[in-house]
Motif scaffolding. Structure first.
Motif, PDB file in Angstrom:
ATOM      1  N   ARG A  72       1.811   1.024   7.216  1.00 34.93           N
ATOM      2  CA  ARG A  72       0.931   1.374   8.700  1.00 34.93           C
ATOM      3  C   ARG A  72      -0.284   0.546   8.492  1.00 34.93           C
ATOM      4  N   LEU A  73      -0.900   0.534   6.929  1.00 34.14           N
ATOM      5  CA  LEU A  73      -1.964  -0.533   7.225  1.00 34.14           C
ATOM      6  C   LEU A  73      -1.671  -2.100   7.603  1.00 34.14           C
ATOM      7  N   GLU A  74      -0.531  -2.565   6.937  1.00 38.10           N
ATOM      8  CA  GLU A  74      -0.133  -3.936   7.529  1.00 38.10           C
ATOM      9  C   GLU A  74       0.116  -4.006   8.952  1.00 38.10           C
ATOM     10  N   LEU A 127       3.274   6.356  -0.292  1.00 35.65           N
ATOM     11  CA  LEU A 127       2.388   5.149  -0.557  1.00 35.65           C
ATOM     12  C   LEU A 127       3.046   3.989   0.177  1.00 35.65           C
ATOM     13  N   ALA A 128       4.174   3.532   0.051  1.00 29.93           N
ATOM     14  CA  ALA A 128       4.847   2.512   0.705  1.00 29.93           C
ATOM     15  C   ALA A 128       4.710   2.529   2.319  1.00 29.93           C
ATOM     16  N   GLY A 129       4.716   3.907   2.880  1.00 33.30           N
ATOM     17  CA  GLY A 129       4.738   4.116   4.220  1.00 33.30           C
ATOM     18  C   GLY A 129       3.346   4.064   4.730  1.00 33.30           C
ATOM     19  N   TRP A 130       2.261   4.252   3.941  1.00 30.48           N
ATOM     20  CA  TRP A 130       0.902   4.173   4.289  1.00 30.48           C
ATOM     21  C   TRP A 130       0.738   2.538   4.280  1.00 30.48           C
ATOM     22  N   LEU A 131       1.044   1.819   3.346  1.00 26.76           N
ATOM     23  CA  LEU A 131       0.692   0.403   2.947  1.00 26.76           C
ATOM     24  C   LEU A 131       1.725  -0.303   4.537  1.00 26.76           C
TER      25      LEU A 131
END
Length: 156
Positions: free
Chosen positions: A124-126, A118-122
């Motif tokens: 990438r979104l940022e 989840l932290a990695g996905w966030l």
């Protein structure tokens, strides 16, 4: 002082030499313990603090460079809800909800996700210009979390 000289003069040559050697050794010991060791320890401590400061400065400069790189990217174009859904699908997350929450904002819910993923996905979104405005994470006790996220486009 003249009493000490008189006392010293009454000693034999051998005793006088022994007393001079003892006084020299005492002076060296005091010099070593009173000046050399504290100065050496202070210099060593200063070197360590300097090395730590240089490491922190380098890490801070790297963070600032990453932030500036994100700021230079063009703002998000298109429907933010669709972008979040597509990114979640690419990352393998099943969004329970993804609804627009005002201009340039999306409220998304994920029922179960690994915290690291989840932290990695966030992150990438940022890097794409979608920022986390608010996040509520709930630990499920099985190494997964639930997440309620309020995401916004950079500059919104």
């Amino acid at each position: 002082m003249s009493g000490v000289r008189a006392w010293f003069a009454t000693r034999s040559l051998r005793e006088r030499r022994l007393l001079l050697v003892a006084a020299a050794l005492a002076a060296l010991t005091l010099l070593w313990g009173g000046i050399v060791l504290p100065v050496r320890d202070a210099l060593s401590s200063a070197r360590e603090r300097h090395a730590d400061a240089v490491d922190r400065l380098g890490a801070t400069i790297a963070r600032v460079d990453r932030l500036n790189a994100v700021r230079r990217r063009p703002p998000v174009t298109g429907d933010l809800t669709e972008i979040v859904r597509a990114e979640a699908a690419d990352a393998g997350f099943a969004l329970a909800t993804a609804d627009a929450d005002g201009a340039g904002r999306v409220r998304a819910t994920i029922q179960s996700a690994r915290p690291g993923a989840l932290a990695g996905w966030l992150a990438r979104l940022e890097s794409r210009g979608v920022l986390v405005d608010a996040a509520t994470l709930t630990d499920h006790g099985d190494r997964t979390v639930g997440a309620v996220l309020l995401l916004k486009a950079r500059g919104a």
